[in-house]
Every structure is written in structure tokens, then in C-alpha cells.
Design a protein around this motif. Structure first.
Motif, PDB file in Angstrom:
ATOM      1  N   VAL A 121     -93.906  32.828 -62.919  1.00 26.23           N
ATOM      2  CA  VAL A 121     -93.240  31.753 -63.361  1.00 26.23           C
ATOM      3  C   VAL A 121     -93.210  30.872 -62.362  1.00 26.23           C
ATOM      4  O   VAL A 121     -92.206  30.894 -61.469  1.00 26.23           O
ATOM      5  N   ASP A 122     -93.828  29.453 -62.472  1.00 26.10           N
ATOM      6  CA  ASP A 122     -93.585  28.709 -61.277  1.00 26.10           C
ATOM      7  C   ASP A 122     -93.261  27.190 -61.975  1.00 26.10           C
ATOM      8  O   ASP A 122     -93.155  26.428 -61.262  1.00 26.10           O
ATOM      9  N   ALA A 123     -92.710  27.234 -63.160  1.00 26.54           N
ATOM     10  CA  ALA A 123     -92.133  25.920 -63.913  1.00 26.54           C
ATOM     11  C   ALA A 123     -91.191  26.432 -65.049  1.00 26.54           C
ATOM     12  O   ALA A 123     -91.636  27.366 -65.825  1.00 26.54           O
ATOM     13  N   LEU A 124     -90.226  25.635 -65.306  1.00 25.77           N
ATOM     14  CA  LEU A 124     -89.236  26.070 -66.168  1.00 25.77           C
ATOM     15  C   LEU A 124     -89.063  24.952 -66.898  1.00 25.77           C
ATOM     16  O   LEU A 124     -89.074  23.687 -66.575  1.00 25.77           O
ATOM     17  N   VAL A 125     -88.866  25.019 -68.302  1.00 24.78           N
ATOM     18  CA  VAL A 125     -88.516  23.726 -69.226  1.00 24.78           C
ATOM     19  C   VAL A 125     -87.255  24.104 -70.122  1.00 24.78           C
ATOM     20  O   VAL A 125     -87.004  25.326 -70.361  1.00 24.78           O
ATOM     21  N   THR A 126     -86.586  23.222 -70.601  1.00 26.05           N
ATOM     22  CA  THR A 126     -85.411  23.489 -71.405  1.00 26.05           C
ATOM     23  C   THR A 126     -84.995  22.059 -72.336  1.00 26.05           C
ATOM     24  O   THR A 126     -85.219  21.228 -71.526  1.00 26.05           O
ATOM     25  N   ASN A 127     -84.443  22.277 -73.440  1.00 23.01           N
ATOM     26  CA  ASN A 127     -83.886  21.165 -74.039  1.00 23.01           C
ATOM     27  C   ASN A 127     -82.043  21.292 -74.215  1.00 23.01           C
ATOM     28  O   ASN A 127     -81.564  20.673 -75.041  1.00 23.01           O
ATOM     29  N   GLU A 128     -81.747  22.376 -73.614  1.00 26.36           N
ATOM     30  CA  GLU A 128     -80.198  22.848 -73.792  1.00 26.36           C
ATOM     31  C   GLU A 128     -79.662  22.422 -72.671  1.00 26.36           C
ATOM     32  O   GLU A 128     -79.479  22.797 -71.570  1.00 26.36           O
ATOM     33  N   PRO A 129     -78.342  21.684 -72.925  1.00 25.88           N
ATOM     34  CA  PRO A 129     -77.495  20.838 -72.200  1.00 25.88           C
ATOM     35  C   PRO A 129     -76.718  22.237 -71.195  1.00 25.88           C
ATOM     36  O   PRO A 129     -76.584  23.132 -71.769  1.00 25.88           O
ATOM     37  N   GLU A 130     -76.587  21.885 -69.978  1.00 25.31           N
ATOM     38  CA  GLU A 130     -75.781  22.613 -69.015  1.00 25.31           C
ATOM     39  C   GLU A 130     -76.637  23.914 -68.368  1.00 25.31           C
ATOM     40  O   GLU A 130     -76.098  24.501 -67.561  1.00 25.31           O
ATOM     41  N   ILE A 131     -77.777  24.256 -69.117  1.00 29.78           N
ATOM     42  CA  ILE A 131     -78.687  25.202 -68.337  1.00 29.78           C
ATOM     43  C   ILE A 131     -79.291  24.411 -67.338  1.00 29.78           C
ATOM     44  O   ILE A 131     -79.800  23.422 -67.336  1.00 29.78           O
ATOM     45  N   VAL A 132     -79.115  25.139 -66.011  1.00 28.25           N
ATOM     46  CA  VAL A 132     -79.570  24.792 -64.858  1.00 28.25           C
ATOM     47  C   VAL A 132     -80.972  25.294 -64.251  1.00 28.25           C
ATOM     48  O   VAL A 132     -80.767  26.437 -64.113  1.00 28.25           O
ATOM     49  N   LEU A 133     -81.902  24.658 -64.329  1.00 27.86           N
ATOM     50  CA  LEU A 133     -83.174  25.403 -64.075  1.00 27.86           C
ATOM     51  C   LEU A 133     -83.217  25.171 -62.203  1.00 27.86           C
ATOM     52  O   LEU A 133     -82.879  23.991 -61.770  1.00 27.86           O
ATOM     53  N   GLY A 134     -83.861  26.006 -61.655  1.00 28.92           N
ATOM     54  CA  GLY A 134     -83.820  26.292 -60.303  1.00 28.92           C
ATOM     55  C   GLY A 134     -85.329  26.803 -59.844  1.00 28.92           C
ATOM     56  O   GLY A 134     -85.529  27.598 -60.390  1.00 28.92           O
ATOM     57  N   ILE A 135     -85.820  25.865 -58.779  1.00 28.41           N
ATOM     58  CA  ILE A 135     -86.920  26.499 -58.076  1.00 28.41           C
ATOM     59  C   ILE A 135     -86.729  26.575 -56.634  1.00 28.41           C
ATOM     60  O   ILE A 135     -85.961  25.759 -56.223  1.00 28.41           O
TER      61      ILE A 135
END
Length: 287
Positions: A121-135
Motif C-alpha cells: 500500500v503506497d497511498a492512503l485516503v480517509t474522510n474521518e477526522p483525527e485519523i492521521v495518515l502517514g507515509i
């Protein structure tokens, strides 16, 4: 310590956050993302952490051979500096694919305080607040995507393989499918990564870009060298991918900072011959 900037690009600004123990943690941010008012974000430097030796000091990679206790302390410091909970971070599992994962609350902490139950997995998406995506990156291109209307975000790791597969465009497609994102509503930031002057590639890589990108872009993407190799412009390539996916030029901010040109401030795989720690980019919707 001064930065080595590339002309004609956007200079991210550096904030130095003083923690409760008086440690200073420098973070890089883009005005374009902050002006949305709906996200927290940062690109890390190699300063402000506790790692030693080749990992000095803000190494955020658990797989480089660093002391795990030091890496965890670095995450504690980063979380305090950015004003997030470490338990809310979700990390990609990067293998230079064009795979995108939709992240939900059930994923909180994966890669940091919980094991990841996904790979490639090389990309992340979300629409939920406070979830912190990291790469992670140490020369590859981080791309932040913020849908200002639907309030959804994407975070992309785009090396040459991901770029030629248009991973940033595919991430926008997933955001459109999952959240109704219109690329015209998206602001994007292309973060610190290797510049064209430092990025020499072989004929097979150049051929792959020739096949994928229109001939009109060739001179902007590839510069031939006398040794039969090429200098590749990943910044320009990702700008093209974003614009052809529907993001307007005015809504894209591209870094002036090359990882390889700033080895004392940023980790670079090329500059260090692989002896290095790992930078990271983080992106979260505000509550």
C-alpha cells in the motif's frame, strides 16, 4: 543551518515546536494546505529526535535497523509537536505499487502501536477526522491531497514506479469513488524529495516515462546525459499527473527542497548510499 533551495518552486516554511521538555522539533508545512483550514499536516526533517549514528536523529522508520525504543520516542515527540495522538496514526506499507487503501477508524494505530494487516500500500485516503495518515520517504515524492468541499484527504508515496503508474491520479479516483471528490476542489502539495539535478536514471526508466507521458512533456521530464543516462524530474511528472487528473495548476504547491541537496537536514537514500533513517509526511482532517 541554511537550506539549499531550488529556484522557481515553493519554499515550505519551517516551524520549530518546543516540547514540554524544551526539546525543539522542526516541521515543514505548506501555506496552501494550511489555508484550507481543515487539515493538520507536516513533513519531518532529520532533526529533533533521539536516534543515533546514521539514523540521527528523527528517524521514523522501524525497518532500517534503528533501536525500536528510539523510534517510538521519535513518534512521541512528533505527535506532541504536531498536536496529534500517536494512537491515531495509520502508516502505509510501501512497496512502490500504485495501490491505495481506504482508512477507517478500525485502522487507528496500525504501523505504530498495532501491527498492519495489509501490505503493498503506497497511498492512503480517509474522510474521518483525527485519523492521521502517514507515509515514508528518503528521496521519493510525498503528495498531499485535500478535498476542500467533501472534506476528504489522500497521502501518496510516489517514487519513479508509482509516478509512472500515476498513483496520485489513482488516489484521486479512489477519493472520487469513496467520497465524491471532484479534483477541481482538491489542493495538492508535493513535498521534499529528490530534484531532477540529483536524480540520474537508466534507459529503461526513461523508456517507461516516454511510454506513459505525452511527447510534449519529454524535455521537461528527462534530460539526456553523455553517459547514456538521464536526469528525471519527478516533481514535474507528479504535477502533470495531478493536472491531467483534474487538479488545477493554481491548486498545486511544489517544494523547493531536494532531499539529496540537503543531507544534513533531510534523509536521502542517494546522498547516504542507503545508510540513513526515514522521513515521513503526515496528514489529518481536523475535528
Amino acid at each position: 543551518m541554511d537550506w539549499n533551495y531550488k529556484q522557481g518552486r515553493s519554499i515550505p516554511y519551517e516551524i520549530n515546536v518546543t516540547l514540554a521538555d524544551r526539546t525543539e522539533v522542526p516541521l515543514l508545512q505548506f501555506d496552501l494546505l494550511n489555508q484550507t483550514g481543515i487539515v493538520k499536516h507536516c513533513f519531518t526533517t532529520r532533526q529533533g529526535g533521539v536516534s543515533k549514528g546514521i539514523f540521527e536523529s528523527m528517524n521514523l522508520g522501524f525497518t532500517r535497523g534503528d533501536d525500536e525504543r528510539a523510534v517510538n520516542e521519535n513518534y512521541d515527540r512528533l505527535s506532541e509537536a504536531l498536536g496529534i495522538w500517536k494512537e491515531n496514526i495509520v502508516l502505509a506499507k510501501q512497496t512502490h505499487t500504485a495501490n491505495v487503501r481506504k482508512v477507517t477508524g478500525e485502522d487507528r494505530g496500525k504501523g505504530v502501536v498495532r501491527e498492519r494487516d495489509y501490505d503493498n500500500v503506497d497511498a492512503l485516503v480517509t474522510n474521518e477526522p483525527e485519523i492521521v495518515l502517514g507515509i515514508f520517504m528518503a528521496d521519493c515524492v510525498p503528495v498531499c491531497l485535500v478535498d476542500t468541499r467533501k472534506k476528504a484527504i489522500g497521502l501518496v508515496h510516489s517514487g519513479w514506479r508509482g509516478t509512472v503508474q500515476r498513483i496520485a491520479g489513482k488516489t484521486l479516483e479512489i477519493m472520487a469513488k469513496e467520497y465524491g471528490t471532484d479534483p477541481a476542489d482538491v489542493v495538492a502539495a508535493i513535498g521534499p524529495s529528490i530534484c531532477q539535478d540529483c536524480y540520474e536514471v537508466s534507459q529503461d526508466v526513461a523508456d517507461a516515462f516516454d511510454l506513459e507521458f505525452s511527447e510534449k512533456y519529454r524535455d521537461g521530464l528527462l534530460q539526456a546525459k553523455e553517459n547514456g543516462k538521464y536526469q528525471l524530474n519527478l516533481w514535474k511528472a507528479n504535477e502533470i499527473v495531478l493536472q491531467e487528473a483534474g487538479v488545477t495548476k493554481e491548486q498545486i504547491e511544489t517544494t523547493a527542497l531536494c532531499t539529496c541537496c540537503n543531507p544534513k537536514r533531510l534523509y536521502s537514500h542517494r546522498a547516504s548510499n542507503g545508510k540513513r533513517g526515514t522521513l515521513a509526511a503526515f496528514l489529518a482532517l481536523k475535528p
